[in-house]
Design a protein around this motif. Structure first.
Motif, PDB file in Angstrom:
ATOM      1  N   ARG A   1       7.530   9.338   8.997  1.00 14.55           N
ATOM      2  CA  ARG A   1       8.209   9.145   7.721  1.00 14.55           C
ATOM      3  C   ARG A   1       9.681   9.475   7.937  1.00 14.55           C
TER       4      ARG A   1
ATOM      5  N   GLY B   1      -5.137   9.589   7.990  1.00 12.48           N
ATOM      6  CA  GLY B   1      -3.986   9.829   7.138  1.00 12.48           C
ATOM      7  C   GLY B   1      -4.459  10.420   5.824  1.00 12.48           C
TER       8      GLY B   1
ATOM      9  N   THR C   1      -8.332   0.815  16.308  1.00 13.04           N
ATOM     10  CA  THR C   1      -8.716   2.183  15.970  1.00 13.04           C
ATOM     11  C   THR C   1     -10.222   2.430  16.100  1.00 13.04           C
TER      12      THR C   1
ATOM     13  N   HIS D   1      -0.781   6.255   1.871  1.00 14.67           N
ATOM     14  CA  HIS D   1      -1.157   5.227   2.854  1.00 14.67           C
ATOM     15  C   HIS D   1      -2.531   5.497   3.458  1.00 14.67           C
TER      16      HIS D   1
ATOM     17  N   PHE E   1       1.991   9.185  12.912  1.00 18.77           N
ATOM     18  CA  PHE E   1       2.790   8.214  12.162  1.00 18.77           C
ATOM     19  C   PHE E   1       4.057   8.919  11.719  1.00 18.77           C
TER      20      PHE E   1
ATOM     21  N   PHE F   1     -12.026  -3.513   0.590  1.00 18.93           N
ATOM     22  CA  PHE F   1     -12.335  -2.371   1.449  1.00 18.93           C
ATOM     23  C   PHE F   1     -13.001  -1.220   0.693  1.00 18.93           C
TER      24      PHE F   1
ATOM     25  N   CYS G   1      -5.926   5.442   4.985  1.00 17.57           N
ATOM     26  CA  CYS G   1      -6.457   4.246   5.650  1.00 17.57           C
ATOM     27  C   CYS G   1      -7.374   3.432   4.746  1.00 17.57           C
TER      28      CYS G   1
ATOM     29  N   ARG H   1      -0.870  -3.294  -1.659  1.00 17.54           N
ATOM     30  CA  ARG H   1      -2.146  -2.680  -1.266  1.00 17.54           C
ATOM     31  C   ARG H   1      -3.266  -3.195  -2.178  1.00 17.54           C
TER      32      ARG H   1
ATOM     33  N   ILE I   1     -13.731  -7.344  11.354  1.00 19.29           N
ATOM     34  CA  ILE I   1     -12.476  -7.792  10.750  1.00 19.29           C
ATOM     35  C   ILE I   1     -12.449  -9.321  10.689  1.00 19.29           C
TER      36      ILE I   1
ATOM     37  N   SER J   1      -7.488  12.233  10.389  1.00 15.14           N
ATOM     38  CA  SER J   1      -7.256  11.087  11.289  1.00 15.14           C
ATOM     39  C   SER J   1      -7.035   9.771  10.557  1.00 15.14           C
TER      40      SER J   1
ATOM     41  N   HIS K   1       4.555  -0.834  -2.616  1.00 15.94           N
ATOM     42  CA  HIS K   1       3.376  -0.587  -1.792  1.00 15.94           C
ATOM     43  C   HIS K   1       2.089  -0.761  -2.578  1.00 15.94           C
TER      44      HIS K   1
END
Ligand code: HEM
Length: 421
Positions: free
Chosen positions: A312, A364, A264, A368, A310, A125, A370, A118, A169, A362, A114
């Protein structure tokens, strides 16, 4: 009553005596409930009586429903014990080919893989990088909101809230202006597929994903011929463990960023305005003192998390809040529950734009968290600043129409009337 209308099948929570309702009758997966409103009475009871609650599922083996702030933090920050990879990040267990695909996207990976993936996009970002987009984003926001001057009513979702995230985006990814609207429609159909108005047939979502796949492949060809320096170029040129992304990895990454960037922030913008209209005293304070804007944005996000949950999957036998969880169990983090946990938020059911601190979850938290959080925050601040500078006396022309979904807290249509200032 139209039996085909899913909104009419939702239990009316106000008419149910929740003190006597058996907790096993609570169904957080019922999209019709969410279409009416977030079931906060259920969350209050679950947090008090069964904070790590075994929730049966009609379409799966069942899951643990988490509704406390601390438990959501615990699970999100321990990817070794609670995996995004084993069962994917979504509630329903996908078929094997679907699972294989979601595992190629960062949201379906665990460390260390990950972190490598990422890392490819993280730079784009960072708050610093996003601030560089700031002037152009402000100009685009002013352009979109400025169009409201030509009238006295609009659909706030389609005419304002949906347009700015797609612009952002697309700018980041180098999507040409001419293609943006179509890509927006496709991302909407792909993720909001529980709502029959958005995805009328079971194939709609699949067809949308095939079209986005095709589009991403064309983008790759164009970018290789003449690199734009956008995030799409970064994805194509990135190396993970000494190799380039495969075509399918690139395509899925592209698709995920388009969807994550769009759905979102549109939702947060729409709910933000709706919530402020529902709380005129708070709206008046915000209009009078724009320095309250950053806090107002956090409170909007706390109040109406754009994503309901979400998932897991436990990788080992483990405990959460004293409750034994078995290896392989599904765990769902319900953000609307965590965001109103009274052990963290004073008067959690009061909307207060000056709430501080406001550790809403909100976006997360942890592994992970956001990637788009800085962009989303900036977009929301710019939007509401511009909106309240441009129009006033805003009212609802008809009730806002909410999305039929247990995943996305969407608003499909919100017709407003207003006066130009
Ligand atoms: C108000 C707006 C937004 C909200 C509420 C939101 C919410 C979230 C949440 C809850 C997660 C965590 C997923 C998990 O824990 O499994 C997440 C991850 C992510 N978000 Fe957002 N998001 C927003 C806007 C955006 C935007 C604008 C973008 C991109 C342009 C974006 C890109 C991502 C990405 C790439 C991830 C995956 C991060 C990872 O797996 O490491 N999001 N988002």
């Amino acid at each position: 009553m139209n039996p085909a209308d899913p909104s009419t099948t939702a239990p009316d929570l106000d008419s149910i005596d929740l003190s006597t309702t058996d907790l096993s009758s609570i169904d957080l997966t019922d999209a019709a409930v969410w279409e009416r409103a977030a079931p906060h009475q259920w969350f209050d009871r679950l947090r008090r009586e069964s904070p790590v609650h075994w929730h049966a599922e009609a379409d799966g083996p069942g899951f643990w429903a988490l509704t406390r702030h601390e438990d959501v933090r615990r699970v999100s920050t321990a990817p070794d014990e609670f995996s995004s990879y084993v069962g994917g990040p979504l509630r329903l267990d996908p078929p094997q080919d679907g699972l294989d695909q979601v595992r190629m996207v960062i949201i379906g990976m665990d460390p260390p893989e990950h972190r490598s993936f990422r890392g490819i996009v993280a730079k784009a970002f960072t708050p610093k990088h996003i601030a560089q987009l700031g002037d152009a984003l402000e100009a685009e926001t002013a352009r979109v909101v400025g169009e409201l001057r030509d009238g006295d009513r609009c659909d706030f979702v389609a005419d304002v809230a949906a347009r700015i995230p797609m612009w952002s985006i697309s700018e980041l990814m180098g999507v040409p202006v001419a293609d943006r609207h179509r890509l927006y429609e496709l991302s909407h159909a792909l993720i909001d597929d529980q709502d029959p108005e958005v995805a009328p047939t079971p194939d709609t979502s699949m067809e949308a994903s095939i079209e986005i796949f095709g589009y991403a492949s064309e983008m790759a060809v164009r970018e290789r011929q003449s690199p734009s320096g956008s995030l799409t170029s970064a994805l194509l040129n990135a190396e993970v463990d000494g190799r380039r992304l495969t075509d399918i990895e690139f395509t899925l990454f592209f698709m995920f960023l388009i969807v994550a960037g769009n759905e979102t922030t549109r939702t947060a913008s729409s709910h933000g305005l709706l919530t402020l209209l529902d709380h005129p005293d708070q709206l008046a304070r915000l209009r009078a003192d724009p320095s309250l804007m950053p806090g107002a944005v956090e409170e909007i996000l706390r109040w109406e998390p754009p994503i309901h949950h979400f998932r897991r999957t436990a990788t080992t036998d483990v405990e959460i809040g004293g409750q034994a969880i078995a290896e392989g169990d599904k765990v769902l983090m319900w953000y609307a529950g965590a965001n109103r946990d009274p052990s963290v938020f004073e008067d959690p059911h009061t909307f207060r734009i000056d709430r501080s601190p406001n550790p809403q979850q909100s976006f997360g938290i942890g592994e992970h968290f956001c990637l788009g959080a800085s962009l989303a925050r900036l977009s929301l601040r710019l939007l509401f600043t511009e909106l309240f500078a441009t129009i006033e006396n805003i009212g609802l022309e008809s009730p806002a129409r909410r999305l039929h979904s247990n995943l996305i807290n969407g608003i499909k249509e919100m017709r407003i009337t207003y006066d130009v200032r």
